[in-house]
Design an enzyme around this catalytic site. Sequence first.
Site, PDB file in Angstrom:
ATOM      1  N   LYS A 129       7.218  46.603  67.330  1.00 50.13           N
ATOM      2  CA  LYS A 129       6.799  45.277  67.780  1.00 50.13           C
ATOM      3  C   LYS A 129       7.960  44.319  67.566  1.00 50.13           C
ATOM      4  O   LYS A 129       8.474  44.205  66.450  1.00 50.13           O
ATOM      5  CB  LYS A 129       5.582  44.805  66.982  1.00 50.13           C
ATOM      6  CG  LYS A 129       4.367  45.698  67.154  1.00 50.13           C
ATOM      7  CD  LYS A 129       3.589  45.337  68.409  1.00 50.13           C
ATOM      8  CE  LYS A 129       2.369  46.223  68.558  1.00 50.13           C
ATOM      9  NZ  LYS A 129       1.580  45.899  69.745  1.00 50.13           N
ATOM     10  N   ASP A 154       8.071  46.523  72.006  1.00 51.73           N
ATOM     11  CA  ASP A 154       6.925  45.800  72.572  1.00 51.73           C
ATOM     12  C   ASP A 154       7.025  44.308  72.272  1.00 51.73           C
ATOM     13  O   ASP A 154       6.931  43.896  71.118  1.00 51.73           O
ATOM     14  CB  ASP A 154       5.626  46.374  71.988  1.00 51.73           C
ATOM     15  CG  ASP A 154       4.386  45.834  72.696  1.00 51.73           C
ATOM     16  OD1 ASP A 154       4.531  45.017  73.627  1.00 51.73           O
ATOM     17  OD2 ASP A 154       3.275  46.244  72.309  1.00 51.73           O
ATOM     18  N   GLU A 183       8.000  47.281  76.511  1.00 49.97           N
ATOM     19  CA  GLU A 183       6.641  46.944  76.939  1.00 49.97           C
ATOM     20  C   GLU A 183       6.483  45.429  77.068  1.00 49.97           C
ATOM     21  O   GLU A 183       6.913  44.695  76.178  1.00 49.97           O
ATOM     22  CB  GLU A 183       5.726  47.451  75.819  1.00 49.97           C
ATOM     23  CG  GLU A 183       4.439  48.051  76.224  1.00 49.97           C
ATOM     24  CD  GLU A 183       3.758  48.692  75.016  1.00 49.97           C
ATOM     25  OE1 GLU A 183       4.263  49.709  74.491  1.00 49.97           O
ATOM     26  OE2 GLU A 183       2.719  48.175  74.587  1.00 49.97           O
ATOM     27  N   ASP A 205       1.524  46.793  79.689  1.00 51.97           N
ATOM     28  CA  ASP A 205       0.386  46.999  78.777  1.00 51.97           C
ATOM     29  C   ASP A 205      -0.530  45.790  78.850  1.00 51.97           C
ATOM     30  O   ASP A 205      -1.384  45.704  79.725  1.00 51.97           O
ATOM     31  CB  ASP A 205       0.897  47.239  77.347  1.00 51.97           C
ATOM     32  CG  ASP A 205      -0.235  47.361  76.351  1.00 51.97           C
ATOM     33  OD1 ASP A 205      -1.359  47.686  76.761  1.00 51.97           O
ATOM     34  OD2 ASP A 205      -0.011  47.129  75.135  1.00 51.97           O
ATOM     35  N   LYS A 227      -4.810  51.989  77.456  1.00 49.56           N
ATOM     36  CA  LYS A 227      -5.623  51.815  76.253  1.00 49.56           C
ATOM     37  C   LYS A 227      -7.067  52.014  76.671  1.00 49.56           C
ATOM     38  O   LYS A 227      -7.664  51.129  77.286  1.00 49.56           O
ATOM     39  CB  LYS A 227      -5.434  50.415  75.685  1.00 49.56           C
ATOM     40  CG  LYS A 227      -4.050  50.193  75.100  1.00 49.56           C
ATOM     41  CD  LYS A 227      -4.036  48.964  74.228  1.00 49.56           C
ATOM     42  CE  LYS A 227      -2.866  48.984  73.287  1.00 49.56           C
ATOM     43  NZ  LYS A 227      -1.733  48.197  73.800  1.00 49.56           N
TER      44      LYS A 227
HETATM   45 MG    MG Z   1       1.612  46.552  73.875  1.00 48.76          MG
END
Ligand code: MG
Length: 329
Positions: A129, A154, A183, A205, A227
């Site tokens: 992240k 991400d 992402e 995403d 997801k």
């Molecule tokens: Mg993501």
Amino acid sequence: MKISYSPYVLRPLSTPNAVTALKEREGALLQIGWPDGRLGYADLHPWPELGDAPLDEQLTGLRNGKISAQAEQSIWLAHRDADLRQQKKSIFDSALKLKNNFVVTNCAEVDIEQLESLRSKGFTCLKIKVGRNLQVESEFINQAAARDFLLRLDFNGVGRWQIFERFMSRLEQMAFSRIEYVEDPFPFDDGAWAEARQLVPIALDNQFSRVVWKTFKRKPFDVLVIKPAKIDVERAIELCKTYSLKATVTSYMDHPVGVMHALGVAMALKKNHGKMMLEPGCLTHLLYESDLFSKEIVFIGPSILKVPGTGVGFDALLEGLKWHPIKLT
Ligand code: MG
């Protein structure tokens, strides 16, 4: 259909992403009974920081028959679970052993020793992240690349093109070459993402709902993050085929029940779509303090091997919870 819920909290060990503070996370498990006697379980774990309706609102919606897209996915997953439970099967019956990426929610909290220990445990792919502290993050990424990890970065759709570009320019050439994809580099814009894609492969995403698929002039991304807690899996696979995208299945950083649902979907899709499917990211129970559920998850390094029970597992624990019926009007 009879729906009951059981609220829970998860305690994060670290701040989950650039837009979320470190605090307990609330969600609810759903128990759904069908008229023919089948009973299945799923998770409902909203991330209001990322645009989901809050839990209360979604539970009220279920009560009033106004079912959110997220709750609809939970019902779909509970239905899969109910089918398996009825047949006394488990998601692990396929015996497909998938490796998962390791999630680094905050680079500042992972040191080089830990990186090396992850490598020796068999992890080869890190999902990182980014967007909090670009200096710390770019150094971390350079270090991880030097240890031969494949990297998924991400940004969670925050930030701007300029920040993304400056960040990428800070990375050493070796780090660049180890990036599998970035992402949600910034809020979705098909032109700007197509531009970003000239630098590095891009994955879609949490910007999914902003995409108008039919109007692309140039392809704006390479990978779709599926997801199952959030998006219609069959539609997602159709989109991947139509637009020649790769796909990766990830959990929603949710309850172990949600994690196992994501893994179950990841295994089924790997079996049916082979090469299209990249390494999943379902090993997210490690991001929270361990609890009775996460303790049931048997894993070695990057692979989740087993959760005892039928369906997504946890049979005795689920039966033992206090369930609150939701009256459907
Ligand atoms: Mg993501």
